[in-house]
Design a protein around this motif. Structure first.
Motif, PDB file in Angstrom:
ATOM      1  N   LEU A   1      48.827  -6.518  10.209  1.00 41.20           N
ATOM      2  CA  LEU A   1      47.714  -6.319  11.144  1.00 41.20           C
ATOM      3  C   LEU A   1      46.658  -7.413  10.969  1.00 41.20           C
ATOM      4  O   LEU A   1      46.125  -7.942  11.952  1.00 41.20           O
ATOM      5  N   LYS A   2      46.366  -7.739   9.733  1.00 36.31           N
ATOM      6  CA  LYS A   2      45.395  -8.802   9.454  1.00 36.31           C
ATOM      7  C   LYS A   2      45.881 -10.139  10.006  1.00 36.31           C
ATOM      8  O   LYS A   2      45.133 -10.863  10.670  1.00 36.31           O
ATOM      9  N   ARG A   3      47.147 -10.440   9.761  1.00 32.21           N
ATOM     10  CA  ARG A   3      47.700 -11.716  10.229  1.00 32.21           C
ATOM     11  C   ARG A   3      47.749 -11.756  11.753  1.00 32.21           C
ATOM     12  O   ARG A   3      47.463 -12.783  12.362  1.00 32.21           O
ATOM     13  N   ALA A   4      48.109 -10.644  12.385  1.00 33.53           N
ATOM     14  CA  ALA A   4      48.152 -10.592  13.851  1.00 33.53           C
ATOM     15  C   ALA A   4      46.772 -10.875  14.436  1.00 33.53           C
ATOM     16  O   ALA A   4      46.629 -11.626  15.396  1.00 33.53           O
ATOM     17  N   ASN A   5      45.752 -10.294  13.826  1.00 30.98           N
ATOM     18  CA  ASN A   5      44.386 -10.542  14.265  1.00 30.98           C
ATOM     19  C   ASN A   5      44.029 -12.016  14.106  1.00 30.98           C
ATOM     20  O   ASN A   5      43.448 -12.631  14.998  1.00 30.98           O
ATOM     21  N   GLN A   6      44.386 -12.589  12.974  1.00 29.68           N
ATOM     22  CA  GLN A   6      44.099 -14.014  12.721  1.00 29.68           C
ATOM     23  C   GLN A   6      44.805 -14.921  13.726  1.00 29.68           C
ATOM     24  O   GLN A   6      44.312 -15.993  14.052  1.00 29.68           O
TER      25      GLN A   6
END
Length: 177
Positions: A108-113
């Motif tokens: 989720l963090k990487r997708a946001n980034q």
């Protein structure tokens, strides 16, 4: 246990597929083809290389895998980009130790980034809300097939991202192959 979460490498594809087979072998609601789905998705337009992640111990032992792929929410002539979380896999002997949670949080963090705004998931209604997932029906987002309402969920990676979105999710064709 130190856990290393990183992007899946092509050299790991076979080992990841074996892990997925093991992870779902005892699952009652599985058709035992999740590893084939991952293989098909890797060769699709929906595949996002940076969002296919592995979890390993510091000694390199592969413990888990997660994949997020491109999907759309269709409302008449309007199409909204989203991601689909499927599948998340952890070796049976390592389940319940936080590896799946670490993979979900990292993805989720990487997708946001990477600039994605939302993620949908069809999954355990008691598990996914702890990551911020809510019933997709909150935004009038529906699955393209019959599913229990509480099991079809979405999360906004950017606050308000789904505020003006509604419709039916269109998964990559590879989900139905």
């Amino acid at each position: 246990m130190e856990l290393i979460i990183d992007q899946e490498q092509a050299s790991e594809f076979e080992a990841v597929e074996a892990l997925i087979r093991q992870a779902f072998a005892g699952e009652e609601l599985s058709d035992q083809t999740e590893h084939q789905l991952v293989k098909r998705l890797r060769n699709s337009k929906a595949y996002v290389t940076e969002l296919s992640l592995t979890a390993k111990r510091s000694d390199g032992e592969l413990l888990g895998h997660i994949m997020l792929t491109k999907a759309q929410i269709l409302d008449g002539q309007k199409a909204f980009d989203t991601l689909a979380l499927a599948p998340v896999s952890v070796l049976p002997e390592h389940q319940g130790k936080g590896i799946g949670s670490a993979l979900i949080n990292a993805s989720l963090k990487r997708a946001n980034q990477l600039g994605f705004y939302s993620v949908i998931v069809l999954g355990n209604a008691a598990y996914y809300p702890k990551f911020g997932f809510e019933r997709a029906s909150r935004w009038n987002i529906r699955a393209p097939f019959e599913v229990p309402e509480e099991a079809f969920m979405a999360i906004e990676l950017v606050p308000g991202a789904l505020a003006n979105v509604s419709g039916v999710v269109q998964y990559a064709d590879e989900f139905s192959s």
